[in-house]
Design a protein around this motif. Sequence first.
Motif, PDB file in Angstrom:
ATOM      1  N   THR A 131       0.794  -1.227   0.000  1.00 27.22           N
ATOM      2  CA  THR A 131       0.000   0.000   0.000  1.00 27.22           C
ATOM      3  C   THR A 131       0.826   1.276   0.000  1.00 27.22           C
ATOM      4  OG1 THR A 131      -0.190  -0.060   2.405  1.00 27.22           O
ATOM      5  CG2 THR A 131      -1.948  -1.103   1.132  1.00 27.22           C
ATOM      6  N   GLY A 132       2.073   1.207   0.413  1.00 28.01           N
ATOM      7  CA  GLY A 132       2.897   2.412   0.453  1.00 28.01           C
ATOM      8  C   GLY A 132       3.354   2.878  -0.913  1.00 28.01           C
ATOM      9  N   THR A 133       3.340   1.992  -1.903  1.00 31.96           N
ATOM     10  CA  THR A 133       3.874   2.328  -3.222  1.00 31.96           C
ATOM     11  C   THR A 133       2.881   2.037  -4.345  1.00 31.96           C
ATOM     12  OG1 THR A 133       4.881   0.151  -3.312  1.00 31.96           O
ATOM     13  CG2 THR A 133       6.275   1.961  -2.560  1.00 31.96           C
TER      14      THR A 133
ATOM     15  N   VAL B 156      -9.164  -4.556  -4.655  1.00 29.18           N
ATOM     16  CA  VAL B 156     -10.066  -4.930  -3.561  1.00 29.18           C
ATOM     17  C   VAL B 156     -11.421  -5.345  -4.110  1.00 29.18           C
ATOM     18  CG1 VAL B 156     -11.298  -4.037  -1.555  1.00 29.18           C
ATOM     19  CG2 VAL B 156      -8.862  -3.585  -1.821  1.00 29.18           C
ATOM     20  N   LYS B 157     -11.900  -4.634  -5.115  1.00 32.70           N
ATOM     21  CA  LYS B 157     -13.194  -4.964  -5.728  1.00 32.70           C
ATOM     22  C   LYS B 157     -13.157  -6.357  -6.364  1.00 32.70           C
ATOM     23  CE  LYS B 157     -16.008  -3.551  -9.626  1.00 32.70           C
ATOM     24  NZ  LYS B 157     -16.035  -2.674 -10.795  1.00 32.70           N
ATOM     25  N   VAL B 158     -12.103  -6.640  -7.118  1.00 35.54           N
ATOM     26  CA  VAL B 158     -11.973  -7.943  -7.776  1.00 35.54           C
ATOM     27  C   VAL B 158     -11.824  -9.057  -6.737  1.00 35.54           C
ATOM     28  CG1 VAL B 158     -10.458  -9.323  -9.242  1.00 35.54           C
ATOM     29  CG2 VAL B 158     -11.092  -7.022  -9.938  1.00 35.54           C
ATOM     30  N   ALA B 159     -11.009  -8.819  -5.723  1.00 33.99           N
ATOM     31  CA  ALA B 159     -10.800  -9.827  -4.679  1.00 33.99           C
ATOM     32  C   ALA B 159     -12.099 -10.143  -3.948  1.00 33.99           C
ATOM     33  CB  ALA B 159      -9.741  -9.347  -3.686  1.00 33.99           C
ATOM     34  N   LYS B 160     -12.867  -9.121  -3.679  1.00 37.28           N
ATOM     35  CA  LYS B 160     -14.143  -9.317  -2.981  1.00 37.28           C
ATOM     36  C   LYS B 160     -15.126 -10.110  -3.844  1.00 37.28           C
ATOM     37  CE  LYS B 160     -16.786  -6.527   0.119  1.00 37.28           C
ATOM     38  NZ  LYS B 160     -17.218  -5.179   0.494  1.00 37.28           N
ATOM     39  N   ASN B 161     -15.206  -9.753  -5.125  1.00 38.23           N
ATOM     40  CA  ASN B 161     -16.137 -10.421  -6.033  1.00 38.23           C
ATOM     41  C   ASN B 161     -15.765 -11.882  -6.286  1.00 38.23           C
ATOM     42  OD1 ASN B 161     -17.686  -8.136  -6.277  1.00 38.23           O
ATOM     43  ND2 ASN B 161     -16.751  -7.481  -8.200  1.00 38.23           N
ATOM     44  N   ARG B 162     -14.472 -12.181  -6.296  1.00 37.13           N
ATOM     45  CA  ARG B 162     -14.010 -13.526  -6.638  1.00 37.13           C
ATOM     46  C   ARG B 162     -13.577 -14.342  -5.422  1.00 37.13           C
ATOM     47  NH1 ARG B 162     -10.085 -12.057 -11.704  1.00 37.13           N
ATOM     48  NH2 ARG B 162     -11.612 -10.900 -12.931  1.00 37.13           N
ATOM     49  N   ASN B 163     -13.764 -13.815  -4.217  1.00 33.77           N
ATOM     50  CA  ASN B 163     -13.365 -14.511  -2.979  1.00 33.77           C
ATOM     51  C   ASN B 163     -11.877 -14.867  -2.962  1.00 33.77           C
ATOM     52  OD1 ASN B 163     -15.502 -14.459  -1.295  1.00 33.77           O
ATOM     53  ND2 ASN B 163     -16.273 -16.482  -1.846  1.00 33.77           N
ATOM     54  N   ILE B 164     -11.047 -13.908  -3.316  1.00 39.44           N
ATOM     55  CA  ILE B 164      -9.596 -14.089  -3.319  1.00 39.44           C
ATOM     56  C   ILE B 164      -9.050 -13.454  -2.049  1.00 39.44           C
ATOM     57  CG2 ILE B 164      -7.444 -13.554  -4.523  1.00 39.44           C
ATOM     58  CD1 ILE B 164      -9.142 -13.287  -7.098  1.00 39.44           C
TER      59      ILE B 164
ATOM     60  N   ARG C 282      -2.494  -6.902   2.939  1.00 39.71           N
ATOM     61  CA  ARG C 282      -1.924  -5.572   2.743  1.00 39.71           C
ATOM     62  C   ARG C 282      -0.692  -5.386   3.611  1.00 39.71           C
ATOM     63  NH1 ARG C 282      -6.810  -1.522   1.743  1.00 39.71           N
ATOM     64  NH2 ARG C 282      -8.385  -3.035   1.140  1.00 39.71           N
ATOM     65  N   SER C 283       0.286  -4.700   3.042  1.00 40.77           N
ATOM     66  CA  SER C 283       1.501  -4.367   3.774  1.00 40.77           C
ATOM     67  C   SER C 283       1.926  -2.968   3.352  1.00 40.77           C
ATOM     68  CB  SER C 283       2.613  -5.363   3.453  1.00 40.77           C
ATOM     69  OG  SER C 283       3.832  -4.943   4.025  1.00 40.77           O
ATOM     70  N   HIS C 284       2.287  -2.153   4.319  1.00 36.98           N
ATOM     71  CA  HIS C 284       2.740  -0.803   3.978  1.00 36.98           C
ATOM     72  C   HIS C 284       4.163  -0.836   3.435  1.00 36.98           C
ATOM     73  CE1 HIS C 284       2.666   3.516   3.947  1.00 36.98           C
ATOM     74  NE2 HIS C 284       3.829   3.532   4.581  1.00 36.98           N
TER      75      HIS C 284
ATOM     76  N   LEU D 213       7.520  -9.095   1.855  1.00 38.60           N
ATOM     77  CA  LEU D 213       6.910 -10.038   0.917  1.00 38.60           C
ATOM     78  C   LEU D 213       6.951 -11.456   1.473  1.00 38.60           C
ATOM     79  CD1 LEU D 213       5.607 -10.745  -1.769  1.00 38.60           C
ATOM     80  CD2 LEU D 213       7.902 -10.871  -2.755  1.00 38.60           C
ATOM     81  N   GLU D 214       8.087 -11.862   2.031  1.00 38.33           N
ATOM     82  CA  GLU D 214       8.182 -13.194   2.627  1.00 38.33           C
ATOM     83  C   GLU D 214       7.160 -13.372   3.741  1.00 38.33           C
ATOM     84  OE1 GLU D 214      12.162 -13.915   3.930  1.00 38.33           O
ATOM     85  OE2 GLU D 214      12.938 -14.101   1.897  1.00 38.33           O
ATOM     86  N   ARG D 215       7.014 -12.362   4.588  1.00 37.44           N
ATOM     87  CA  ARG D 215       6.059 -12.419   5.697  1.00 37.44           C
ATOM     88  C   ARG D 215       4.625 -12.541   5.176  1.00 37.44           C
ATOM     89  NH1 ARG D 215       7.788  -8.075   8.130  1.00 37.44           N
ATOM     90  NH2 ARG D 215       6.421  -6.673   6.964  1.00 37.44           N
ATOM     91  N   GLU D 216       4.298 -11.768   4.142  1.00 36.27           N
ATOM     92  CA  GLU D 216       2.937 -11.809   3.597  1.00 36.27           C
ATOM     93  C   GLU D 216       2.670 -13.118   2.872  1.00 36.27           C
ATOM     94  OE1 GLU D 216       1.309  -9.642   4.969  1.00 36.27           O
ATOM     95  OE2 GLU D 216       2.941  -8.271   5.439  1.00 36.27           O
ATOM     96  N   LEU D 217       3.670 -13.678   2.223  1.00 37.74           N
ATOM     97  CA  LEU D 217       3.480 -14.991   1.572  1.00 37.74           C
ATOM     98  C   LEU D 217       3.212 -16.074   2.614  1.00 37.74           C
ATOM     99  CD1 LEU D 217       6.155 -14.942  -1.277  1.00 37.74           C
ATOM    100  CD2 LEU D 217       3.672 -14.745  -1.503  1.00 37.74           C
ATOM    101  N   CYS D 218       3.875 -15.989   3.761  1.00 37.09           N
ATOM    102  CA  CYS D 218       3.614 -16.942   4.836  1.00 37.09           C
ATOM    103  C   CYS D 218       2.165 -16.832   5.309  1.00 37.09           C
ATOM    104  CB  CYS D 218       4.535 -16.682   6.034  1.00 37.09           C
ATOM    105  SG  CYS D 218       6.200 -17.291   5.800  1.00 37.09           S
ATOM    106  N   LYS D 219       1.671 -15.616   5.412  1.00 40.55           N
ATOM    107  CA  LYS D 219       0.276 -15.408   5.819  1.00 40.55           C
ATOM    108  C   LYS D 219      -0.671 -16.027   4.799  1.00 40.55           C
ATOM    109  CE  LYS D 219       1.033 -11.101   8.354  1.00 40.55           C
ATOM    110  NZ  LYS D 219       0.760  -9.643   8.342  1.00 40.55           N
ATOM    111  N   LEU D 220      -0.393 -15.843   3.516  1.00 38.23           N
ATOM    112  CA  LEU D 220      -1.248 -16.419   2.476  1.00 38.23           C
ATOM    113  C   LEU D 220      -1.198 -17.941   2.495  1.00 38.23           C
ATOM    114  CD1 LEU D 220      -0.824 -14.113  -0.628  1.00 38.23           C
ATOM    115  CD2 LEU D 220      -2.922 -14.578   0.619  1.00 38.23           C
ATOM    116  N   GLU D 221      -0.024 -18.495   2.759  1.00 35.75           N
ATOM    117  CA  GLU D 221       0.096 -19.954   2.814  1.00 35.75           C
ATOM    118  C   GLU D 221      -0.712 -20.513   3.982  1.00 35.75           C
ATOM    119  OE1 GLU D 221       4.295 -20.377   3.071  1.00 35.75           O
ATOM    120  OE2 GLU D 221       4.596 -19.937   0.952  1.00 35.75           O
ATOM    121  N   GLU D 222      -0.765 -19.799   5.094  1.00 36.01           N
ATOM    122  CA  GLU D 222      -1.577 -20.239   6.225  1.00 36.01           C
ATOM    123  C   GLU D 222      -3.052 -20.187   5.870  1.00 36.01           C
ATOM    124  OE1 GLU D 222      -0.461 -17.812   9.518  1.00 36.01           O
ATOM    125  OE2 GLU D 222       1.556 -18.650   9.606  1.00 36.01           O
TER     126      GLU D 222
END
Length: 96
Positions: A51-53, A63-71, A75-77, A84-93
């Motif tokens: 979100t910072g860049t 956000v609209k597409v993610a909401k409509n498609r349940n993806i 978010r990370s500032h 990126l590594e931290r956020e990928l771990c969150k997605l894998e969980e």
Amino acid sequence: MSILLIGGLDRMEKDYIHIGSKRGHNVKVYTQLPTRFEKVMGDPDGIVLFTGTVSHAMVKVAVKVAKNRNIPIIRSHSSSLKALERELCKLEECAC
């Protein structure tokens, strides 16, 4: 798992893709708003927003597409490689 990375720094695009591939993900990076963004996004398994860049317009579309498609969307500032590594771990969980 296919990941859509929105935002970040242009010069680090290859690094973002490398980090994702090391973890077994196919990462598609958009640092600038392309024409018909909703169409080129495809159907990813997860979205990471730096979100910072990133422009507000890109966030709004993602956000609209993610909401409509349940993806799942994370978010990370920060747009660092560690972030990126931290956020990928969150997605894998989320996928488990």
